[in-house]
Write a protein that holds these residues in place. Structure first.
Motif, short mmCIF file in Angstrom:
data_model
loop_
_atom_site.label_atom_id
_atom_site.label_comp_id
_atom_site.label_asym_id
_atom_site.label_seq_id
_atom_site.Cartn_x
_atom_site.Cartn_y
_atom_site.Cartn_z
N UNK A 157 43.13 32.45 39.63
CA UNK A 157 42.42 31.76 40.96
C UNK A 157 41.31 32.56 41.49
N UNK A 158 40.71 33.19 40.61
CA UNK A 158 39.31 33.82 41.12
C UNK A 158 38.13 33.38 40.11
N UNK A 159 36.84 33.48 40.58
CA UNK A 159 35.85 33.34 39.64
C UNK A 159 35.30 34.86 39.14
N UNK A 160 36.11 35.82 39.79
CA UNK A 160 35.82 37.29 39.26
C UNK A 160 34.88 37.74 39.98
N UNK A 161 33.52 37.10 40.11
CA UNK A 161 32.45 37.50 40.78
C UNK A 161 32.57 37.85 42.35
N UNK A 162 33.35 37.06 42.70
CA UNK A 162 33.84 37.09 44.26
C UNK A 162 34.80 38.23 44.56
N UNK A 163 35.32 39.04 43.65
CA UNK A 163 36.15 40.12 43.80
C UNK A 163 35.40 41.17 44.53
N UNK A 164 33.90 41.08 44.39
CA UNK A 164 33.13 42.28 44.94
C UNK A 164 32.18 41.81 45.85
N UNK A 165 31.87 42.27 47.04
CA UNK A 165 31.05 42.04 48.09
C UNK A 165 29.73 41.71 47.64
N UNK A 166 28.83 40.79 48.06
CA UNK A 166 27.41 40.31 47.51
C UNK A 166 26.57 41.14 48.61
N UNK A 167 25.83 42.26 47.73
CA UNK A 167 24.73 42.88 48.61
C UNK A 167 23.74 42.27 49.06
N UNK A 258 33.98 53.63 37.47
CA UNK A 258 35.58 53.54 37.75
C UNK A 258 35.59 53.63 39.41
N UNK A 259 34.85 53.88 39.85
CA UNK A 259 35.27 53.72 41.48
C UNK A 259 35.46 52.38 41.83
N UNK A 260 34.45 51.56 41.30
CA UNK A 260 34.20 49.91 41.59
C UNK A 260 35.51 49.38 41.15
N UNK A 261 35.92 49.67 39.88
CA UNK A 261 36.93 49.06 39.18
C UNK A 261 38.48 49.38 40.04
N UNK A 262 38.29 50.55 40.28
CA UNK A 262 39.57 50.91 41.39
C UNK A 262 39.62 50.36 42.62
N UNK A 263 38.57 50.32 43.22
CA UNK A 263 38.31 49.62 44.66
C UNK A 263 38.60 48.05 44.74
N UNK A 264 38.03 47.57 43.57
CA UNK A 264 37.99 46.04 43.78
C UNK A 264 38.72 45.21 42.74
N UNK A 265 38.70 45.63 41.64
CA UNK A 265 39.46 44.92 40.42
C UNK A 265 40.95 45.40 40.41
N UNK A 266 41.14 46.62 40.27
CA UNK A 266 42.68 47.10 40.33
C UNK A 266 43.55 46.88 41.43
N UNK A 267 42.85 46.92 42.57
CA UNK A 267 43.60 46.52 43.94
C UNK A 267 43.94 45.17 43.89
N UNK A 268 42.75 44.26 43.60
CA UNK A 268 43.27 42.83 43.56
C UNK A 268 44.14 42.46 42.53
N UNK A 269 44.12 42.97 41.35
CA UNK A 269 44.86 42.56 40.38
C UNK A 269 46.27 42.79 40.65
#
Length: 323
Positions: A157-167, A258-269
Protein backbone atom coordinates in the motif's frame (compact mmCIF):
# COMPACT_ATOMS: atom_id res chain seq x y z
CA UNK A 1 10.72 -32.79 -6.32
CA UNK A 2 10.05 -33.32 -10.01
CA UNK A 3 10.83 -30.51 -12.47
CA UNK A 4 8.79 -30.14 -15.65
CA UNK A 5 7.30 -27.61 -18.04
CA UNK A 6 3.58 -27.03 -18.33
CA UNK A 7 1.39 -24.93 -20.60
CA UNK A 8 -1.82 -23.45 -19.24
CA UNK A 9 -4.81 -24.43 -21.31
CA UNK A 10 -5.61 -20.72 -21.78
CA UNK A 11 -2.08 -19.85 -22.93
CA UNK A 12 -0.84 -22.61 -25.23
CA UNK A 13 2.72 -22.29 -26.47
CA UNK A 14 3.97 -20.45 -23.35
CA UNK A 15 5.71 -22.76 -20.89
CA UNK A 16 5.82 -22.39 -17.12
CA UNK A 17 8.62 -24.11 -15.23
CA UNK A 18 7.24 -25.95 -12.20
CA UNK A 19 8.39 -28.36 -9.52
CA UNK A 20 6.00 -30.77 -7.86
CA UNK A 21 6.01 -33.39 -5.16
CA UNK A 22 3.14 -35.83 -4.81
CA UNK A 23 2.07 -36.18 -1.19
CA UNK A 24 1.19 -39.38 0.63
CA UNK A 25 -2.47 -40.29 1.08
CA UNK A 26 -3.98 -39.25 4.39
CA UNK A 27 -4.36 -41.99 7.00
CA UNK A 28 -6.74 -40.10 9.28
CA UNK A 29 -9.49 -39.10 6.89
CA UNK A 30 -8.32 -35.48 6.66
CA UNK A 31 -8.36 -33.51 3.44
CA UNK A 32 -5.34 -33.88 1.15
CA UNK A 33 -2.88 -31.01 1.60
CA UNK A 34 -1.14 -28.92 -1.06
CA UNK A 35 1.60 -26.44 -0.11
CA UNK A 36 2.09 -23.75 -2.77
CA UNK A 37 5.17 -21.51 -2.72
CA UNK A 38 4.86 -17.99 -4.13
CA UNK A 39 8.03 -16.14 -5.17
CA UNK A 40 9.04 -12.53 -4.87
CA UNK A 41 9.97 -10.47 -7.91
CA UNK A 42 13.68 -11.20 -7.60
CA UNK A 43 13.56 -14.72 -6.19
CA UNK A 44 12.76 -17.59 -8.59
CA UNK A 45 11.31 -20.89 -7.42
CA UNK A 46 14.78 -22.35 -6.90
CA UNK A 47 15.17 -20.24 -3.75
CA UNK A 48 12.63 -22.52 -2.04
CA UNK A 49 14.58 -25.73 -2.67
CA UNK A 50 16.59 -25.78 0.58
CA UNK A 51 13.46 -25.24 2.71
CA UNK A 52 11.53 -27.88 0.74
CA UNK A 53 14.37 -30.38 1.18
CA UNK A 54 14.34 -29.83 4.94
CA UNK A 55 10.55 -30.06 5.03
CA UNK A 56 10.49 -33.40 3.23
CA UNK A 57 13.27 -34.79 5.41
CA UNK A 58 11.37 -33.95 8.62
CA UNK A 59 7.90 -35.23 7.76
CA UNK A 60 6.79 -38.84 7.59
CA UNK A 61 3.48 -37.89 5.97
CA UNK A 62 4.32 -35.52 3.13
CA UNK A 63 1.94 -32.91 1.74
CA UNK A 64 1.85 -32.33 -1.99
CA UNK A 65 4.04 -29.40 -3.04
CA UNK A 66 4.05 -26.95 -5.94
CA UNK A 67 6.64 -24.31 -6.77
CA UNK A 68 6.78 -22.41 -10.04
CA UNK A 69 8.32 -19.52 -11.92
CA UNK A 70 5.77 -16.97 -13.08
CA UNK A 71 5.82 -15.83 -16.69
CA UNK A 72 9.13 -14.12 -17.58
CA UNK A 73 10.61 -15.30 -14.29
CA UNK A 74 13.35 -17.88 -13.87
CA UNK A 75 13.01 -20.51 -16.59
CA UNK A 76 9.44 -19.69 -17.63
CA UNK A 77 8.44 -18.14 -20.96
CA UNK A 78 7.03 -14.61 -21.29
CA UNK A 79 3.31 -14.11 -20.88
CA UNK A 80 1.93 -14.36 -24.45
CA UNK A 81 -0.77 -11.80 -23.63
CA UNK A 82 1.68 -9.06 -22.62
CA UNK A 83 1.60 -6.19 -25.13
CA UNK A 84 4.90 -5.98 -27.03
CA UNK A 85 5.13 -2.19 -27.16
CA UNK A 86 5.31 -1.33 -23.45
CA UNK A 87 7.42 -2.20 -20.42
CA UNK A 88 4.21 -2.95 -18.51
CA UNK A 89 2.44 -6.26 -18.94
CA UNK A 90 0.09 -8.30 -16.76
CA UNK A 91 -1.01 -7.10 -13.33
CA UNK A 92 -1.55 -8.91 -10.03
CA UNK A 93 -5.10 -9.92 -10.94
CA UNK A 94 -3.82 -11.62 -14.10
CA UNK A 95 -1.17 -13.40 -12.00
CA UNK A 96 -3.72 -14.86 -9.60
CA UNK A 97 -5.98 -15.93 -12.47
CA UNK A 98 -3.00 -17.78 -13.97
CA UNK A 99 -2.17 -19.21 -10.54
CA UNK A 100 -5.67 -20.60 -10.09
CA UNK A 101 -5.58 -22.18 -13.52
CA UNK A 102 -2.13 -23.62 -12.81
CA UNK A 103 -3.14 -25.12 -9.46
CA UNK A 104 -6.33 -26.56 -10.91
CA UNK A 105 -4.48 -28.05 -13.87
CA UNK A 106 -1.62 -29.45 -11.77
CA UNK A 107 -4.04 -30.99 -9.28
CA UNK A 108 -5.97 -32.70 -12.08
CA UNK A 109 -3.16 -33.85 -14.36
CA UNK A 110 -0.06 -34.30 -12.18
CA UNK A 111 -0.83 -34.54 -8.45
CA UNK A 112 -4.24 -36.21 -8.80
CA UNK A 113 -5.82 -34.00 -6.15
CA UNK A 114 -9.23 -32.35 -5.96
CA UNK A 115 -9.36 -28.80 -7.36
CA UNK A 116 -9.05 -25.83 -4.98
CA UNK A 117 -12.15 -25.75 -2.81
CA UNK A 118 -13.89 -27.74 -0.09
CA UNK A 119 -12.03 -31.01 -0.75
CA UNK A 120 -8.45 -29.71 -0.71
CA UNK A 121 -6.49 -28.15 2.15
CA UNK A 122 -4.15 -25.57 0.65
CA UNK A 123 -1.36 -23.61 2.35
CA UNK A 124 0.42 -20.65 0.75
CA UNK A 125 4.05 -19.96 1.68
CA UNK A 126 4.94 -16.59 0.19
CA UNK A 127 7.79 -14.11 0.12
CA UNK A 128 7.72 -10.41 -0.78
CA UNK A 129 5.17 -9.70 -3.54
CA UNK A 130 4.02 -13.30 -3.25
CA UNK A 131 2.26 -12.31 0.00
CA UNK A 132 -0.13 -9.73 -1.51
CA UNK A 133 -0.66 -12.12 -4.42
CA UNK A 134 -1.77 -14.80 -1.97
CA UNK A 135 -4.18 -12.36 -0.32
CA UNK A 136 -5.70 -11.46 -3.68
CA UNK A 137 -5.99 -15.14 -4.61
CA UNK A 138 -7.84 -15.95 -1.39
CA UNK A 139 -10.25 -13.07 -1.97
CA UNK A 140 -10.92 -14.25 -5.53
CA UNK A 141 -11.26 -17.92 -4.47
CA UNK A 142 -12.91 -17.85 -1.02
CA UNK A 143 -12.99 -21.16 0.79
CA UNK A 144 -9.81 -22.44 -0.84
CA UNK A 145 -6.89 -21.56 1.48
CA UNK A 146 -6.38 -23.07 4.94
CA UNK A 147 -3.17 -21.30 5.92
CA UNK A 148 -0.77 -18.51 5.01
CA UNK A 149 2.90 -17.99 5.86
CA UNK A 150 4.03 -14.48 4.95
CA UNK A 151 7.80 -14.10 4.73
CA UNK A 152 8.66 -10.39 4.74
CA UNK A 153 5.62 -9.33 2.77
CA UNK A 154 5.97 -6.49 0.33
CA UNK A 155 4.29 -3.35 1.65
CA UNK A 156 1.59 -3.30 -0.99
CA UNK A 157 0.00 0.00 0.00
CA UNK A 158 2.91 2.39 -0.47
CA UNK A 159 4.88 3.97 -3.29
CA UNK A 160 7.95 3.56 -1.02
CA UNK A 161 9.19 7.10 -1.68
CA UNK A 162 6.49 8.44 0.64
CA UNK A 163 8.00 6.51 3.54
CA UNK A 164 10.47 9.40 3.87
CA UNK A 165 9.86 13.10 4.47
CA UNK A 166 10.26 15.34 1.45
CA UNK A 167 13.05 17.87 2.13
CA UNK A 168 11.89 19.93 -0.87
CA UNK A 169 8.28 20.24 0.26
CA UNK A 170 7.03 23.66 1.46
CA UNK A 171 7.31 23.99 5.20
CA UNK A 172 9.81 21.17 5.63
CA UNK A 173 11.73 21.60 8.87
CA UNK A 174 15.27 20.12 8.82
CA UNK A 175 15.25 20.09 12.60
CA UNK A 176 12.45 17.52 12.50
CA UNK A 177 14.91 14.87 11.36
CA UNK A 178 16.60 12.58 13.88
CA UNK A 179 20.02 13.81 14.93
CA UNK A 180 21.91 11.12 13.03
CA UNK A 181 20.08 11.77 9.72
CA UNK A 182 20.88 14.67 7.41
CA UNK A 183 18.82 16.35 4.71
CA UNK A 184 21.27 14.94 2.15
CA UNK A 185 20.67 11.44 3.56
CA UNK A 186 16.92 11.80 3.05
CA UNK A 187 17.24 13.30 -0.42
CA UNK A 188 19.61 10.51 -1.51
CA UNK A 189 17.33 7.81 -0.09
CA UNK A 190 14.23 9.20 -1.77
CA UNK A 191 16.05 9.29 -5.09
CA UNK A 192 17.21 5.69 -4.74
CA UNK A 193 13.81 4.36 -3.68
CA UNK A 194 12.22 6.31 -6.54
CA UNK A 195 14.71 4.73 -8.95
CA UNK A 196 14.39 1.18 -7.63
CA UNK A 197 11.08 0.55 -5.87
CA UNK A 198 8.27 2.89 -6.86
CA UNK A 199 5.34 0.92 -8.37
CA UNK A 200 5.89 2.36 -11.84
CA UNK A 201 9.44 0.96 -12.08
CA UNK A 202 9.35 -1.85 -14.68
CA UNK A 203 10.72 -5.28 -13.88
CA UNK A 204 11.99 -8.23 -15.89
CA UNK A 205 8.81 -10.16 -15.10
CA UNK A 206 6.63 -7.45 -16.68
CA UNK A 207 4.42 -7.58 -13.58
CA UNK A 208 2.65 -4.23 -13.50
CA UNK A 209 2.48 -3.11 -9.85
CA UNK A 210 0.89 0.28 -10.43
CA UNK A 211 -2.59 -0.73 -9.24
CA UNK A 212 -1.46 -2.78 -6.24
CA UNK A 213 -2.10 0.04 -3.77
CA UNK A 214 -5.68 0.28 -4.97
CA UNK A 215 -6.17 -3.48 -4.81
CA UNK A 216 -4.79 -3.77 -1.25
CA UNK A 217 -4.87 -0.33 0.39
CA UNK A 218 -4.73 -1.69 3.96
CA UNK A 219 -2.48 -4.18 5.69
CA UNK A 220 -5.17 -5.31 8.15
CA UNK A 221 -8.12 -5.69 5.79
CA UNK A 222 -9.98 -7.21 4.10
CA UNK A 223 -9.89 -10.19 6.43
CA UNK A 224 -8.69 -13.44 4.95
CA UNK A 225 -11.73 -15.55 4.00
CA UNK A 226 -12.52 -18.83 5.70
CA UNK A 227 -10.85 -21.95 4.39
CA UNK A 228 -12.25 -25.21 3.01
CA UNK A 229 -13.20 -26.42 6.51
CA UNK A 230 -15.28 -23.30 7.14
CA UNK A 231 -12.84 -22.02 9.76
CA UNK A 232 -10.66 -18.94 9.75
CA UNK A 233 -7.32 -19.71 8.07
CA UNK A 234 -4.12 -20.03 10.05
CA UNK A 235 -1.64 -17.19 9.60
CA UNK A 236 2.04 -16.74 10.36
CA UNK A 237 3.72 -13.40 9.66
CA UNK A 238 7.53 -13.25 9.59
CA UNK A 239 9.59 -10.08 9.24
CA UNK A 240 13.26 -9.50 8.50
CA UNK A 241 15.99 -8.77 11.04
CA UNK A 242 16.18 -4.95 11.26
CA UNK A 243 19.95 -4.79 11.62
CA UNK A 244 20.63 -7.27 8.82
CA UNK A 245 18.29 -5.44 6.44
CA UNK A 246 19.83 -2.07 7.33
CA UNK A 247 23.33 -3.45 6.72
CA UNK A 248 22.30 -4.91 3.37
CA UNK A 249 20.70 -1.59 2.37
CA UNK A 250 23.93 0.24 3.23
CA UNK A 251 26.27 -2.20 1.51
CA UNK A 252 24.12 -2.71 -1.59
CA UNK A 253 24.04 -0.51 -4.69
CA UNK A 254 21.61 1.96 -3.11
CA UNK A 255 23.96 2.73 -0.18
CA UNK A 256 21.17 3.82 2.19
CA UNK A 257 22.49 5.02 5.57
CA UNK A 258 21.52 2.63 8.34
CA UNK A 259 19.85 5.27 10.54
CA UNK A 260 17.50 6.13 7.64
CA UNK A 261 16.55 2.49 7.13
CA UNK A 262 15.89 2.02 10.84
CA UNK A 263 13.89 5.21 11.29
CA UNK A 264 11.73 5.13 8.18
CA UNK A 265 11.76 1.67 6.55
CA UNK A 266 12.10 -0.88 9.35
CA UNK A 267 9.61 0.92 11.56
CA UNK A 268 7.02 1.25 8.77
CA UNK A 269 7.51 -2.36 7.68
CA UNK A 270 7.02 -3.59 11.25
CA UNK A 271 3.77 -1.64 11.55
CA UNK A 272 2.65 -3.14 8.23
CA UNK A 273 3.43 -6.65 9.48
CA UNK A 274 1.48 -5.92 12.65
CA UNK A 275 -1.46 -5.01 10.44
CA UNK A 276 -1.10 -8.27 8.51
CA UNK A 277 -1.35 -10.14 11.82
CA UNK A 278 -4.89 -8.79 12.16
CA UNK A 279 -6.05 -10.35 8.89
CA UNK A 280 -7.40 -13.33 10.81
CA UNK A 281 -8.78 -14.03 14.27
CA UNK A 282 -6.60 -13.98 17.39
CA UNK A 283 -7.08 -17.72 17.79
CA UNK A 284 -5.56 -18.47 14.38
CA UNK A 285 -2.44 -16.32 14.46
CA UNK A 286 -0.21 -14.26 16.77
CA UNK A 287 -0.81 -10.54 17.09
CA UNK A 288 2.89 -9.76 16.58
CA UNK A 289 5.11 -10.83 13.67
CA UNK A 290 7.99 -13.22 14.17
CA UNK A 291 11.37 -11.56 13.58
CA UNK A 292 13.66 -13.84 11.57
CA UNK A 293 17.01 -13.31 13.32
CA UNK A 294 19.91 -13.04 10.91
CA UNK A 295 17.66 -12.71 7.85
CA UNK A 296 17.30 -10.02 5.24
CA UNK A 297 14.35 -9.71 2.88
CA UNK A 298 14.72 -13.16 1.30
CA UNK A 299 14.11 -15.19 4.42
CA UNK A 300 13.89 -18.51 2.56
CA UNK A 301 17.47 -18.02 1.35
CA UNK A 302 18.90 -16.82 4.67
CA UNK A 303 17.17 -19.36 6.94
CA UNK A 304 15.47 -22.26 5.14
CA UNK A 305 15.37 -24.09 8.47
CA UNK A 306 13.02 -21.44 9.88
CA UNK A 307 10.76 -21.66 6.84
CA UNK A 308 10.52 -25.44 7.04
CA UNK A 309 9.85 -25.25 10.76
CA UNK A 310 7.00 -22.77 10.34
CA UNK A 311 5.42 -24.91 7.62
CA UNK A 312 5.60 -27.99 9.84
CA UNK A 313 4.10 -26.05 12.76
CA UNK A 314 1.21 -24.92 10.58
CA UNK A 315 0.56 -28.41 9.22
CA UNK A 316 0.49 -29.77 12.78
CA UNK A 317 -1.99 -27.06 13.82
CA UNK A 318 -4.22 -27.89 10.90
CA UNK A 319 -4.10 -31.57 11.84
CA UNK A 320 -5.05 -30.76 15.45
CA UNK A 321 -8.24 -29.17 14.17
CA UNK A 322 -9.42 -32.68 13.37
CA UNK A 323 -9.17 -33.88 16.96
Amino acid sequence: METREIELFSKPGAKLQIQTHAGLPSQDGSLPTLVVFLNGLMSPQSTWNPAVDILLSRLTSHPSILTYDRYSQGDSDPDPYDPPDTVYGHDALAVIADLHELITQVCATILHLPPPGPNLRMVFVANSIGCPLSRLYAAAQPGSVSGFIFLDSMMANTDFVSLFPNPDAPGFDPDSLPEDISVDDIRHTRQEYHRMFRPSVPNQEHLDRRNLRELLPDAEKPRLPRGPDGQSPLLTVVGHDWEVFATQSLEGQMAIPKPVTHAYVNSAWHRYNQGLCRLTSKEEGPREPIIAAGCGHFIQKDDPELVAREIINMLHKLNRRLS
